[in-house]
Write a protein that holds these residues in place. Structure first.
Motif, PDB file in Angstrom:
ATOM      1  N   LEU A  58       8.771  29.674  28.359  1.00 48.22           N
ATOM      2  CA  LEU A  58       9.364  31.495  27.400  1.00 48.22           C
ATOM      3  C   LEU A  58      10.612  31.107  26.178  1.00 48.22           C
ATOM      4  O   LEU A  58      10.815  30.246  25.643  1.00 48.22           O
ATOM      5  CB  LEU A  58       9.724  32.114  28.592  1.00 48.22           C
ATOM      6  CG  LEU A  58       9.378  32.166  30.445  1.00 48.22           C
ATOM      7  CD1 LEU A  58      10.214  31.801  31.188  1.00 48.22           C
ATOM      8  CD2 LEU A  58       8.196  32.901  29.727  1.00 48.22           C
ATOM      9  N   SER A  59      10.094  31.958  25.814  1.00 45.09           N
ATOM     10  CA  SER A  59      10.973  32.730  24.520  1.00 45.09           C
ATOM     11  C   SER A  59      12.554  33.611  25.153  1.00 45.09           C
ATOM     12  O   SER A  59      11.465  34.573  25.599  1.00 45.09           O
ATOM     13  CB  SER A  59      10.539  32.750  23.413  1.00 45.09           C
ATOM     14  OG  SER A  59       9.766  32.204  22.769  1.00 45.09           O
ATOM     15  N   ASP A  74      14.194  29.384  22.683  1.00 46.32           N
ATOM     16  CA  ASP A  74      12.919  28.899  23.012  1.00 46.32           C
ATOM     17  C   ASP A  74      13.349  27.967  24.766  1.00 46.32           C
ATOM     18  O   ASP A  74      14.217  26.951  24.055  1.00 46.32           O
ATOM     19  CB  ASP A  74      12.084  27.820  22.348  1.00 46.32           C
ATOM     20  CG  ASP A  74      11.232  28.615  21.751  1.00 46.32           C
ATOM     21  OD1 ASP A  74      10.686  30.032  21.531  1.00 46.32           O
ATOM     22  OD2 ASP A  74      10.935  28.341  20.461  1.00 46.32           O
ATOM     23  N   MET A  75      12.538  27.763  25.476  1.00 47.50           N
ATOM     24  CA  MET A  75      13.195  27.246  26.975  1.00 47.50           C
ATOM     25  C   MET A  75      11.593  26.771  27.638  1.00 47.50           C
ATOM     26  O   MET A  75      11.087  27.056  27.531  1.00 47.50           O
ATOM     27  CB  MET A  75      13.403  28.337  27.499  1.00 47.50           C
ATOM     28  CG  MET A  75      14.592  29.192  27.254  1.00 47.50           C
ATOM     29  SD  MET A  75      15.955  30.627  28.166  1.00 47.50           S
ATOM     30  CE  MET A  75      14.535  31.254  29.245  1.00 47.50           C
ATOM     31  N   GLN A  76      11.896  25.652  27.865  1.00 47.77           N
ATOM     32  CA  GLN A  76      10.999  24.637  28.005  1.00 47.77           C
ATOM     33  C   GLN A  76      11.176  24.942  29.580  1.00 47.77           C
ATOM     34  O   GLN A  76      11.716  24.404  30.295  1.00 47.77           O
ATOM     35  CB  GLN A  76      11.232  23.371  27.808  1.00 47.77           C
ATOM     36  CG  GLN A  76      11.087  22.754  26.371  1.00 47.77           C
ATOM     37  CD  GLN A  76       9.714  23.059  25.991  1.00 47.77           C
ATOM     38  OE1 GLN A  76       9.402  23.225  26.306  1.00 47.77           O
ATOM     39  NE2 GLN A  76      10.431  24.080  24.349  1.00 47.77           N
ATOM     40  N   GLN A  97       6.496  32.007  25.526  1.00 43.75           N
ATOM     41  CA  GLN A  97       7.449  31.417  24.278  1.00 43.75           C
ATOM     42  C   GLN A  97       6.673  31.640  22.841  1.00 43.75           C
ATOM     43  O   GLN A  97       4.869  31.541  22.686  1.00 43.75           O
ATOM     44  CB  GLN A  97       7.167  29.937  24.969  1.00 43.75           C
ATOM     45  CG  GLN A  97       8.019  28.559  23.889  1.00 43.75           C
ATOM     46  CD  GLN A  97       8.464  27.446  23.968  1.00 43.75           C
ATOM     47  OE1 GLN A  97       7.463  27.071  23.449  1.00 43.75           O
ATOM     48  NE2 GLN A  97       9.895  27.372  24.546  1.00 43.75           N
ATOM     49  N   GLY A  98       7.056  31.678  21.860  1.00 45.70           N
ATOM     50  CA  GLY A  98       6.548  31.668  20.575  1.00 45.70           C
ATOM     51  C   GLY A  98       5.961  33.326  19.743  1.00 45.70           C
ATOM     52  O   GLY A  98       5.647  33.662  19.355  1.00 45.70           O
ATOM     53  N   TRP A  99       6.371  34.687  20.972  1.00 40.76           N
ATOM     54  CA  TRP A  99       5.662  35.879  21.300  1.00 40.76           C
ATOM     55  C   TRP A  99       6.963  36.211  19.356  1.00 40.76           C
ATOM     56  O   TRP A  99       6.123  37.247  19.225  1.00 40.76           O
ATOM     57  CB  TRP A  99       6.098  36.103  22.613  1.00 40.76           C
ATOM     58  CG  TRP A  99       6.048  37.919  22.453  1.00 40.76           C
ATOM     59  CD1 TRP A  99       4.287  38.706  22.187  1.00 40.76           C
ATOM     60  CD2 TRP A  99       6.155  39.047  21.508  1.00 40.76           C
ATOM     61  NE1 TRP A  99       4.213  39.572  22.219  1.00 40.76           N
ATOM     62  CE2 TRP A  99       5.453  39.658  21.453  1.00 40.76           C
ATOM     63  CE3 TRP A  99       7.315  38.929  21.366  1.00 40.76           C
ATOM     64  CZ2 TRP A  99       5.321  41.538  21.281  1.00 40.76           C
ATOM     65  CZ3 TRP A  99       7.982  40.292  21.060  1.00 40.76           C
ATOM     66  CH2 TRP A  99       7.539  41.119  20.638  1.00 40.76           C
TER      67      TRP A  99
END
Length: 125
Positions: A58-59, A74-76, A97-99
């Motif tokens: 996710l972001s 950004d989160m993993q 993530q990256g949106w």
């Protein structure tokens, strides 16, 4: 609820109870495109997030009282690393993530309800 993030319209689930704030997007295997979760965090503070039990990358956009994004990170998946805003926030918006990068959304952009209501207004139930 429908939100406007910069110039983009998205669909967001609304987390404002202790249960929804705690669970967030945990245990999900996918998140639809142009969809996310808006966390209503109450009074301005340094609210940190982590990804325990979250399966998708996710972001997160940290949102200040004025509806402006103060930072995007950004989160993993599964990480316990804290993600904290650089300034007090009242809300946070999680997206795939990256949106934010793909949409050209950056710090300083505004998040509002698409129906013209302030982004902090609770949706009708």
């Amino acid at each position: 609820m429908t939100l406007r993030v910069g110039t983009h319209a998205i669909q967001a689930e609304y987390a404002d109870t202790p249960e929804t704030l705690s669970a967030g997007l945990m245990h999900r295997t996918a998140l639809a495109a142009d969809s996310g979760m808006l966390f209503d965090l109450g009074d301005p503070d340094i609210h940190c997030f982590w990804m325990k039990n979250t399966l998708i990358p996710l972001s997160i956009a940290f949102i200040g009282r004025n509806g402006r994004i103060v930072d995007i990170q950004d989160m993993q998946p599964g990480s316990l690393d804290p993600h904290c805003p650089p300034a007090p926030i009242t809300q946070a918006l999680e997206m795939n993530q990256g949106w934010f990068t793909r949409a050209g959304v950056k710090a300083g952009d505004r998040v509002t309800r698409r129906d013209g209501q302030p982004r902090s207004a609770k949706p009708r139930r």
